[in-house]
Design a protein around this motif. Structure first.
Motif, PDB file in Angstrom:
ATOM      1  N   ALA A 141      41.907  45.759  35.178  1.00 27.81           N
ATOM      2  CA  ALA A 141      43.221  45.434  34.624  1.00 27.81           C
ATOM      3  C   ALA A 141      43.606  46.340  33.467  1.00 27.81           C
ATOM      4  O   ALA A 141      44.791  46.451  33.128  1.00 27.81           O
ATOM      5  CB  ALA A 141      43.248  43.975  34.170  1.00 27.81           C
ATOM      6  N   SER A 142      42.623  47.001  32.842  1.00 28.01           N
ATOM      7  CA  SER A 142      42.931  47.917  31.736  1.00 28.01           C
ATOM      8  C   SER A 142      43.404  49.277  32.231  1.00 28.01           C
ATOM      9  O   SER A 142      43.937  50.067  31.447  1.00 28.01           O
ATOM     10  CB  SER A 142      41.683  48.103  30.851  1.00 28.01           C
ATOM     11  OG  SER A 142      41.306  46.892  30.256  1.00 28.01           O
ATOM     12  N   GLY A 143      43.212  49.558  33.519  1.00 27.83           N
ATOM     13  CA  GLY A 143      43.668  50.823  34.074  1.00 27.83           C
ATOM     14  C   GLY A 143      45.169  51.050  33.914  1.00 27.83           C
ATOM     15  O   GLY A 143      45.597  52.117  33.444  1.00 27.83           O
ATOM     16  N   PRO A 144      46.019  50.078  34.284  1.00 22.47           N
ATOM     17  CA  PRO A 144      47.463  50.253  34.094  1.00 22.47           C
ATOM     18  C   PRO A 144      47.858  50.425  32.628  1.00 22.47           C
ATOM     19  O   PRO A 144      48.849  51.086  32.325  1.00 22.47           O
ATOM     20  CB  PRO A 144      48.054  48.961  34.672  1.00 22.47           C
ATOM     21  CG  PRO A 144      47.037  48.495  35.660  1.00 22.47           C
ATOM     22  CD  PRO A 144      45.709  48.853  35.058  1.00 22.47           C
ATOM     23  N   SER A 186      39.359  47.863  26.802  1.00 21.75           N
ATOM     24  CA  SER A 186      38.606  46.833  27.521  1.00 21.75           C
ATOM     25  C   SER A 186      38.763  45.518  26.787  1.00 21.75           C
ATOM     26  O   SER A 186      38.413  45.418  25.609  1.00 21.75           O
ATOM     27  CB  SER A 186      37.126  47.206  27.612  1.00 21.75           C
ATOM     28  OG  SER A 186      36.357  46.125  28.117  1.00 21.75           O
ATOM     29  N   TYR A 187      39.258  44.508  27.455  1.00 19.95           N
ATOM     30  CA  TYR A 187      39.455  43.208  26.805  1.00 19.95           C
ATOM     31  C   TYR A 187      38.126  42.596  26.388  1.00 19.95           C
ATOM     32  O   TYR A 187      37.946  42.172  25.246  1.00 19.95           O
ATOM     33  CB  TYR A 187      40.209  42.255  27.734  1.00 19.95           C
ATOM     34  CG  TYR A 187      40.178  40.831  27.251  1.00 19.95           C
ATOM     35  CD1 TYR A 187      40.707  40.503  26.008  1.00 19.95           C
ATOM     36  CD2 TYR A 187      39.596  39.823  28.010  1.00 19.95           C
ATOM     37  CE1 TYR A 187      40.669  39.196  25.537  1.00 19.95           C
ATOM     38  CE2 TYR A 187      39.557  38.521  27.558  1.00 19.95           C
ATOM     39  CZ  TYR A 187      40.088  38.212  26.318  1.00 19.95           C
ATOM     40  OH  TYR A 187      40.039  36.935  25.857  1.00 19.95           O
ATOM     41  N   THR A 188      37.168  42.559  27.291  1.00 20.69           N
ATOM     42  CA  THR A 188      35.896  41.908  26.977  1.00 20.69           C
ATOM     43  C   THR A 188      35.001  42.797  26.128  1.00 20.69           C
ATOM     44  O   THR A 188      34.233  42.287  25.304  1.00 20.69           O
ATOM     45  CB  THR A 188      35.122  41.531  28.253  1.00 20.69           C
ATOM     46  OG1 THR A 188      34.711  42.724  28.931  1.00 20.69           O
ATOM     47  CG2 THR A 188      35.983  40.684  29.185  1.00 20.69           C
ATOM     48  N   GLY A 189      35.046  44.098  26.344  1.00 22.59           N
ATOM     49  CA  GLY A 189      34.120  44.998  25.664  1.00 22.59           C
ATOM     50  C   GLY A 189      32.698  44.837  26.165  1.00 22.59           C
ATOM     51  O   GLY A 189      31.751  45.254  25.498  1.00 22.59           O
ATOM     52  N   ARG A 190      32.529  44.258  27.352  1.00 25.88           N
ATOM     53  CA  ARG A 190      31.191  43.983  27.879  1.00 25.88           C
ATOM     54  C   ARG A 190      30.908  44.706  29.192  1.00 25.88           C
ATOM     55  O   ARG A 190      29.848  44.539  29.781  1.00 25.88           O
ATOM     56  CB  ARG A 190      31.000  42.478  28.067  1.00 25.88           C
ATOM     57  CG  ARG A 190      30.948  41.705  26.764  1.00 25.88           C
ATOM     58  CD  ARG A 190      30.635  40.232  26.974  1.00 25.88           C
ATOM     59  NE  ARG A 190      31.787  39.478  27.477  1.00 25.88           N
ATOM     60  CZ  ARG A 190      31.909  39.039  28.719  1.00 25.88           C
ATOM     61  NH1 ARG A 190      30.987  39.294  29.613  1.00 25.88           N
ATOM     62  NH2 ARG A 190      32.981  38.346  29.073  1.00 25.88           N
ATOM     63  N   ASP A 233      40.136  33.855  28.976  1.00 22.83           N
ATOM     64  CA  ASP A 233      38.797  34.053  29.506  1.00 22.83           C
ATOM     65  C   ASP A 233      38.929  34.771  30.845  1.00 22.83           C
ATOM     66  O   ASP A 233      39.091  34.154  31.892  1.00 22.83           O
ATOM     67  CB  ASP A 233      38.094  32.710  29.679  1.00 22.83           C
ATOM     68  CG  ASP A 233      36.652  32.870  30.149  1.00 22.83           C
ATOM     69  OD1 ASP A 233      36.239  34.022  30.408  1.00 22.83           O
ATOM     70  OD2 ASP A 233      35.952  31.859  30.259  1.00 22.83           O
ATOM     71  N   THR A 234      38.843  36.101  30.820  1.00 20.58           N
ATOM     72  CA  THR A 234      39.051  36.868  32.045  1.00 20.58           C
ATOM     73  C   THR A 234      37.861  36.799  32.987  1.00 20.58           C
ATOM     74  O   THR A 234      37.926  37.321  34.100  1.00 20.58           O
ATOM     75  CB  THR A 234      39.364  38.344  31.714  1.00 20.58           C
ATOM     76  OG1 THR A 234      38.321  38.880  30.886  1.00 20.58           O
ATOM     77  CG2 THR A 234      40.698  38.456  31.004  1.00 20.58           C
ATOM     78  N   ASP A 235      36.767  36.154  32.556  1.00 22.92           N
ATOM     79  CA  ASP A 235      35.680  35.884  33.492  1.00 22.92           C
ATOM     80  C   ASP A 235      36.089  34.812  34.497  1.00 22.92           C
ATOM     81  O   ASP A 235      35.478  34.700  35.567  1.00 22.92           O
ATOM     82  CB  ASP A 235      34.431  35.416  32.740  1.00 22.92           C
ATOM     83  CG  ASP A 235      33.783  36.537  31.941  1.00 22.92           C
ATOM     84  OD1 ASP A 235      34.067  37.713  32.239  1.00 22.92           O
ATOM     85  OD2 ASP A 235      33.016  36.233  31.019  1.00 22.92           O
ATOM     86  N   VAL A 236      37.099  34.027  34.139  1.00 23.43           N
ATOM     87  CA  VAL A 236      37.539  32.929  34.999  1.00 23.43           C
ATOM     88  C   VAL A 236      38.978  33.128  35.477  1.00 23.43           C
ATOM     89  O   VAL A 236      39.288  32.895  36.638  1.00 23.43           O
ATOM     90  CB  VAL A 236      37.433  31.573  34.261  1.00 23.43           C
ATOM     91  CG1 VAL A 236      37.933  30.437  35.148  1.00 23.43           C
ATOM     92  CG2 VAL A 236      35.991  31.324  33.830  1.00 23.43           C
ATOM     93  N   TYR A 237      39.855  33.568  34.556  1.00 25.97           N
ATOM     94  CA  TYR A 237      41.282  33.613  34.874  1.00 25.97           C
ATOM     95  C   TYR A 237      41.797  35.048  35.051  1.00 25.97           C
ATOM     96  O   TYR A 237      41.196  36.008  34.571  1.00 25.97           O
ATOM     97  CB  TYR A 237      42.081  32.918  33.768  1.00 25.97           C
ATOM     98  CG  TYR A 237      41.697  31.475  33.572  1.00 25.97           C
ATOM     99  CD1 TYR A 237      42.034  30.510  34.520  1.00 25.97           C
ATOM    100  CD2 TYR A 237      40.982  31.071  32.445  1.00 25.97           C
ATOM    101  CE1 TYR A 237      41.668  29.193  34.347  1.00 25.97           C
ATOM    102  CE2 TYR A 237      40.621  29.748  32.260  1.00 25.97           C
ATOM    103  CZ  TYR A 237      40.970  28.807  33.221  1.00 25.97           C
ATOM    104  OH  TYR A 237      40.608  27.509  33.044  1.00 25.97           O
ATOM    105  N   MET A 238      42.928  35.160  35.718  1.00 23.61           N
ATOM    106  CA  MET A 238      43.578  36.438  35.936  1.00 23.61           C
ATOM    107  C   MET A 238      44.027  37.038  34.593  1.00 23.61           C
ATOM    108  O   MET A 238      44.618  36.328  33.782  1.00 23.61           O
ATOM    109  CB  MET A 238      44.804  36.232  36.841  1.00 23.61           C
ATOM    110  CG  MET A 238      45.506  37.501  37.284  1.00 23.61           C
ATOM    111  SD  MET A 238      47.026  37.108  38.198  1.00 23.61           S
ATOM    112  CE  MET A 238      46.388  36.042  39.507  1.00 23.61           C
ATOM    113  N   PRO A 239      43.784  38.325  34.332  1.00 24.07           N
ATOM    114  CA  PRO A 239      44.227  38.928  33.066  1.00 24.07           C
ATOM    115  C   PRO A 239      45.751  38.912  32.948  1.00 24.07           C
ATOM    116  O   PRO A 239      46.449  39.452  33.804  1.00 24.07           O
ATOM    117  CB  PRO A 239      43.700  40.367  33.158  1.00 24.07           C
ATOM    118  CG  PRO A 239      42.612  40.315  34.163  1.00 24.07           C
ATOM    119  CD  PRO A 239      43.012  39.263  35.155  1.00 24.07           C
ATOM    120  N   MET A 240      46.243  38.283  31.906  1.00 23.92           N
ATOM    121  CA  MET A 240      47.686  38.221  31.669  1.00 23.92           C
ATOM    122  C   MET A 240      47.997  38.536  30.212  1.00 23.92           C
ATOM    123  O   MET A 240      48.449  39.625  29.889  1.00 23.92           O
ATOM    124  CB  MET A 240      48.247  36.847  32.062  1.00 23.92           C
ATOM    125  CG  MET A 240      48.201  36.560  33.553  1.00 23.92           C
ATOM    126  SD  MET A 240      49.006  34.977  33.959  1.00 23.92           S
ATOM    127  CE  MET A 240      48.710  34.895  35.715  1.00 23.92           C
TER     128      MET A 240
END
Length: 288
Positions: A141-144, A186-190, A233-240
């Protein structure tokens, strides 16, 4: 009060809160999971208010106090539609989910505004304005977001490119040197590959600016960290909301670089805009 209503009611109450209570609401909406694990002292510190203010805020929502509020808030996080959005219920209509999504985004942006450090923004702009070349990296999701950054930064007469392929990221990072800047998003940085590429870029002598979660493994690898947690929590939900926050940070950086260029640079930006005139129909009712 239903589980979902706790988060919804906080969002709906924002306009009627005083300044101190609004700070509490914004911290909770931005990261409700952390709020459920926080003591009243920790939450008060995060919101930069007193503990009585937090307790007064909680009682607005028909609970006995902070412990009861945390329990109800924790229950609300079990709601939502997995892999879609935690604010949305399966039976929501467009009348329900449309304002929920937009309100959640607004809350995330307000939180980012409060948490983004202007001194760090200035430091990032310092690196970007002096860069020999700039590369924007994003996976998934960080690509765009990286592509959007390239779309803005090409205007600054600095060589710029965006990569959303990890093999290209590695190869470019290994060929970088002093004066080159990589902005990794990167949202999570992980993400393991993202961290490895950042380490490779640093080892090559490049400056690495991270738009990521503070205190994350990626943040530890970066030269400059624009650290903002989005309430998702992008481990569970769609990145918005996280994606929207990162797009706004790119806008902040692009604005900073533009202003550093000074008024003489505006003619160059006008030239780019003017090049598009021949591609567009005139506005109806326009004299130009």
């Amino acid at each position: 009060m239903t589980q979902t209503n706790m988060l919804t009611m906080i969002g709906e109450a924002l306009d009627g809160l005083n300044r101190s209570e609004r700070k509490v609401a914004e911290v909770i909406l931005a990261d409700p999971q952390t709020a459920t694990r926080s003591s009243i002292a920790v939450l008060a510190k995060a919101a930069q208010v007193s503990e009585p203010t937090v307790n007064r805020f909680c009682k607005r929502f028909n609970v006995k106090g902070f412990p009861d509020f945390k329990l109800t808030l924790a229950q609300s996080l079990a709601g939502g539609v997995p892999y879609v959005n935690r604010h949305v219920e399966p039976d929501d209509s467009a009348e329900n989910y449309t304002p929920k999504i937009i309100d959640a985004t607004i809350a995330a942006l307000v939180y980012a505004k409060e948490k983004l450090n202007p001194a760090v923004v200035n430091l990032a702009v310092d690196q970007l304005i002096q860069a020999k070349q700039i590369f924007f990296y994003g996976l998934g999701a960080s690509g765009p977001v990286a592509q959007d950054a390239q779309h803005k930064f090409f205007r600054f007469n600095i060589p710029v490119n965006a990569y959303d392929d990890v093999l290209m990221q590695r190869m470019v990072a290994s060929s970088c040197g002093t004066g080159d800047v990589i902005v990794t998003i990167s949202y999570t940085g992980r993400t393991r590959e993202t961290i490895e590429v950042a380490e490779l870029a640093r080892a090559s002598g490049a400056t690495v600016i991270g738009i990521t979660a503070p205190d994350s493994p990626l943040a530890a690898c970066c030269s400059v960290v624009l650290g903002v947690d989005a309430p998702e929590d992008t481990d569970v939900y769609m990145p918005m909301t996280s994606r929207t926050v990162h797009l706004s940070i790119i806008d902040v950086l692009a604005t900073g670089v533009t202003l550093r260029r000074g008024p003489d640079f505006l003619g160059h930006l006008k030239k780019i805009k003017d090049s598009l005139k021949a591609t567009r129909h005139e506005r109806q009712g326009s004299d130009t």
